[in-house]
Design a protein around this motif. Sequence first.
Motif, PDB file in Angstrom:
ATOM      1  N   PRO A  92       0.821  -1.203   0.000  1.00 15.90           N
ATOM      2  CA  PRO A  92       0.000   0.000   0.000  1.00 15.90           C
ATOM      3  C   PRO A  92       0.860   1.260   0.000  1.00 15.90           C
ATOM      4  O   PRO A  92       2.008   1.235   0.454  1.00 15.90           O
ATOM      5  CB  PRO A  92      -0.788  -0.112   1.312  1.00 15.90           C
ATOM      6  N   ALA A  93       0.298   2.359  -0.517  1.00 13.77           N
ATOM      7  CA  ALA A  93       1.006   3.636  -0.463  1.00 13.77           C
ATOM      8  C   ALA A  93       1.151   4.046   0.994  1.00 13.77           C
ATOM      9  O   ALA A  93       0.279   3.778   1.813  1.00 13.77           O
ATOM     10  CB  ALA A  93       0.226   4.694  -1.233  1.00 13.77           C
ATOM     11  N   ALA A  94       2.294   4.653   1.317  1.00 17.92           N
ATOM     12  CA  ALA A  94       2.512   5.106   2.699  1.00 17.92           C
ATOM     13  C   ALA A  94       3.299   6.398   2.641  1.00 17.92           C
ATOM     14  O   ALA A  94       4.140   6.548   1.751  1.00 17.92           O
ATOM     15  CB  ALA A  94       3.289   4.051   3.487  1.00 17.92           C
ATOM     16  N   GLU A  95       3.033   7.300   3.565  1.00 19.92           N
ATOM     17  CA  GLU A  95       3.722   8.598   3.690  1.00 19.92           C
ATOM     18  C   GLU A  95       4.779   8.873   2.621  1.00 19.92           C
ATOM     19  O   GLU A  95       5.966   8.649   2.842  1.00 19.92           O
ATOM     20  CB  GLU A  95       4.383   8.697   5.073  1.00 19.92           C
ATOM     21  N   GLY A  96       4.337   9.360   1.469  1.00 16.52           N
ATOM     22  CA  GLY A  96       5.295   9.758   0.443  1.00 16.52           C
ATOM     23  C   GLY A  96       5.825   8.625  -0.424  1.00 16.52           C
ATOM     24  O   GLY A  96       6.541   8.860  -1.385  1.00 16.52           O
ATOM     25  N   GLU A  97       5.475   7.378  -0.087  1.00 17.78           N
ATOM     26  CA  GLU A  97       5.892   6.242  -0.902  1.00 17.78           C
ATOM     27  C   GLU A  97       4.713   5.777  -1.749  1.00 17.78           C
ATOM     28  O   GLU A  97       3.620   5.605  -1.227  1.00 17.78           O
ATOM     29  CB  GLU A  97       6.336   5.076  -0.008  1.00 17.78           C
TER      30      GLU A  97
ATOM     31  N   GLU B  35      17.831   1.766   3.866  1.00 26.67           N
ATOM     32  CA  GLU B  35      16.488   1.828   3.272  1.00 26.67           C
ATOM     33  C   GLU B  35      15.479   1.079   4.160  1.00 26.67           C
ATOM     34  O   GLU B  35      14.342   1.508   4.307  1.00 26.67           O
ATOM     35  CB  GLU B  35      16.528   1.229   1.863  1.00 26.67           C
ATOM     36  N   CYS B  36      15.899  -0.025   4.757  1.00 22.50           N
ATOM     37  CA  CYS B  36      15.028  -0.738   5.706  1.00 22.50           C
ATOM     38  C   CYS B  36      14.659   0.180   6.866  1.00 22.50           C
ATOM     39  O   CYS B  36      13.504   0.215   7.298  1.00 22.50           O
ATOM     40  CB  CYS B  36      15.720  -1.982   6.248  1.00 22.50           C
ATOM     41  N   PHE B  37      15.643   0.916   7.383  1.00 18.08           N
ATOM     42  CA  PHE B  37      15.370   1.831   8.496  1.00 18.08           C
ATOM     43  C   PHE B  37      14.430   2.959   8.056  1.00 18.08           C
ATOM     44  O   PHE B  37      13.523   3.334   8.786  1.00 18.08           O
ATOM     45  CB  PHE B  37      16.681   2.432   9.038  1.00 18.08           C
TER      46      PHE B  37
ATOM     47  N   ALA C  98      10.368   3.092   9.393  1.00 18.05           N
ATOM     48  CA  ALA C  98       9.861   4.165  10.256  1.00 18.05           C
ATOM     49  C   ALA C  98       8.487   4.658   9.805  1.00 18.05           C
ATOM     50  O   ALA C  98       7.850   5.438  10.517  1.00 18.05           O
ATOM     51  CB  ALA C  98      10.857   5.326  10.270  1.00 18.05           C
ATOM     52  N   LEU C  99       8.026   4.220   8.630  1.00 17.50           N
ATOM     53  CA  LEU C  99       6.713   4.672   8.128  1.00 17.50           C
ATOM     54  C   LEU C  99       5.598   3.830   8.751  1.00 17.50           C
ATOM     55  O   LEU C  99       5.652   2.606   8.720  1.00 17.50           O
ATOM     56  CB  LEU C  99       6.653   4.556   6.595  1.00 17.50           C
ATOM     57  N   ASP C 100       4.589   4.525   9.297  1.00 13.93           N
ATOM     58  CA  ASP C 100       3.477   3.819   9.945  1.00 13.93           C
ATOM     59  C   ASP C 100       2.800   2.822   9.010  1.00 13.93           C
ATOM     60  O   ASP C 100       2.464   1.712   9.408  1.00 13.93           O
ATOM     61  CB  ASP C 100       2.431   4.832  10.436  1.00 13.93           C
TER      62      ASP C 100
ATOM     63  N   LEU D 110      10.505  -3.876   8.969  1.00 12.10           N
ATOM     64  CA  LEU D 110      11.765  -3.704   8.233  1.00 12.10           C
ATOM     65  C   LEU D 110      12.921  -3.286   9.141  1.00 12.10           C
ATOM     66  O   LEU D 110      14.072  -3.637   8.877  1.00 12.10           O
ATOM     67  CB  LEU D 110      11.580  -2.671   7.117  1.00 12.10           C
ATOM     68  N   THR D 111      12.633  -2.545  10.209  1.00  7.47           N
ATOM     69  CA  THR D 111      13.710  -2.105  11.106  1.00  7.47           C
ATOM     70  C   THR D 111      14.350  -3.305  11.795  1.00  7.47           C
ATOM     71  O   THR D 111      15.574  -3.446  11.824  1.00  7.47           O
ATOM     72  CB  THR D 111      13.158  -1.112  12.148  1.00  7.47           C
TER      73      THR D 111
END
Length: 455
Positions: A276-281, A351-353, A357-359, A366-367
Amino acid sequence: MPHPHAVAGMVSRLNDPHYARWASQVRATGGCRQPIHLRGKVQHIDRATGELLHSYSTRTEPDGVLRVPCKTRRASRCPACAEVYRADTYQLIRAGLAGGKGVPETVTAHPCLFVTLTAPSFGIVHTRREKNGKLLPCHARRDAATCPHGRVMSCAARHGSEETCLGEPLCPDCYDYAGSVLFNALASELWRRFTLALRRRLAKAAGLTVRELREQVTVSFAKVAEYQRRGVVHFHAVIRLDGPDGPSSPPPAWATADALADAVRHAASAVAVTVPAAEGEPARVLRWGAQLDVRPITMGGELTDQAVAGYIAKYATKAAECVGTLDRRISPLDDLDALPLRAHARRLIAECFRLGALDGLADLRLTQWAHMLGFRGHFSTKSRRYSTTFGQIREERAEHMRAEAVSTGRLPLFEEDTVLVIAEWEYAGQGYSLGDALLAAALTGVPLADSGGPR
Ligand SMILES: [Zn+2]
Ligand SMILES: [Zn+2]
Ligand SMILES: [Zn+2]
């Protein structure tokens, strides 16, 4: 030259009156590099009389502990235990192809394929290419485009198999790092959907519903994940068709290797997972790469059961460390520049970090799995009906070792149902001191870790 501290440790161990017992404990771990220390006791009590028949306590052992193998599957952590795991995996895979370990030999007549499902491209990387034994240029283009970062998208080098640039992007700034780690994070889900689609296609081709298919055919598989140098996982799988009762029952006549191969090809191209799309992605649709390898496994043919079992077992003891990441968790608070990472791995971890961090992507964890470049699935998995289990193989070995201990007098032989066994164990640490590690290496012939040393 060993550290003076290590020499002092060796001397005091060698002069310890318990040295002989310590050495035999070390030998019994089979060369484990990081044995687990257990403290505790075992008592055998006669159920009828309450008489203590036999008792064992670690109190009298060297340092008051028993050292047991760590049993890791990771060759980077402990080569000796990983070798045991590799051998078990080999037995398990082989039994599903050739019979044995409770699987009837008739299984060799069942349609069986060796399938490799790959990841798509996330950018051009340096590769070693060979054709008919001839080494080809990596990515030679006469009219190569120049990327927005000013890099020419061509590489005419013929890379050696050990060159560190292999798997690294021609332009790291163009490379789709987000796509790469998201693919790893969702590869297991993509596999799950692949197995469902495979069954649906098989059913449809035979004019059956999926439920009716289950009454005629069992699809069994065993798979292993392997990291490609570019840092994405791909899967190697054995996929086999059995009758409704698993390997002991023959599949129906229509369920041929060709029908299975068709279903594999169809399912591999049909399935997708949406991020799904997430904060700016942006939202993304992830699929398998176009490279799909489907080969029949035959006894004594081009691709034999031994070759496949050996191949899968080899990858079962590897993790992502060959990509140049670390074999342990990494925290976003760690200074990535200070860690011994390859540049490409460092960017994948970063990139994982960033995405972790995106909800909206929290579920992918990923972290936590940054050191695995996003992959958090199991390295080797199999369906219930594939062959035997690790538990059974380990039990057979434990039984064999127990029988040996009894025959050499180290363990008493009691009737199981008349004897009560009370065991109390606690974890008391792991690994060797510097001096002990040197002695253990000399005793077992297993070389020390390249770096880090004992913990
Ligand atoms: Zn070990
Ligand atoms: Zn190149
Ligand atoms: Zn670029």
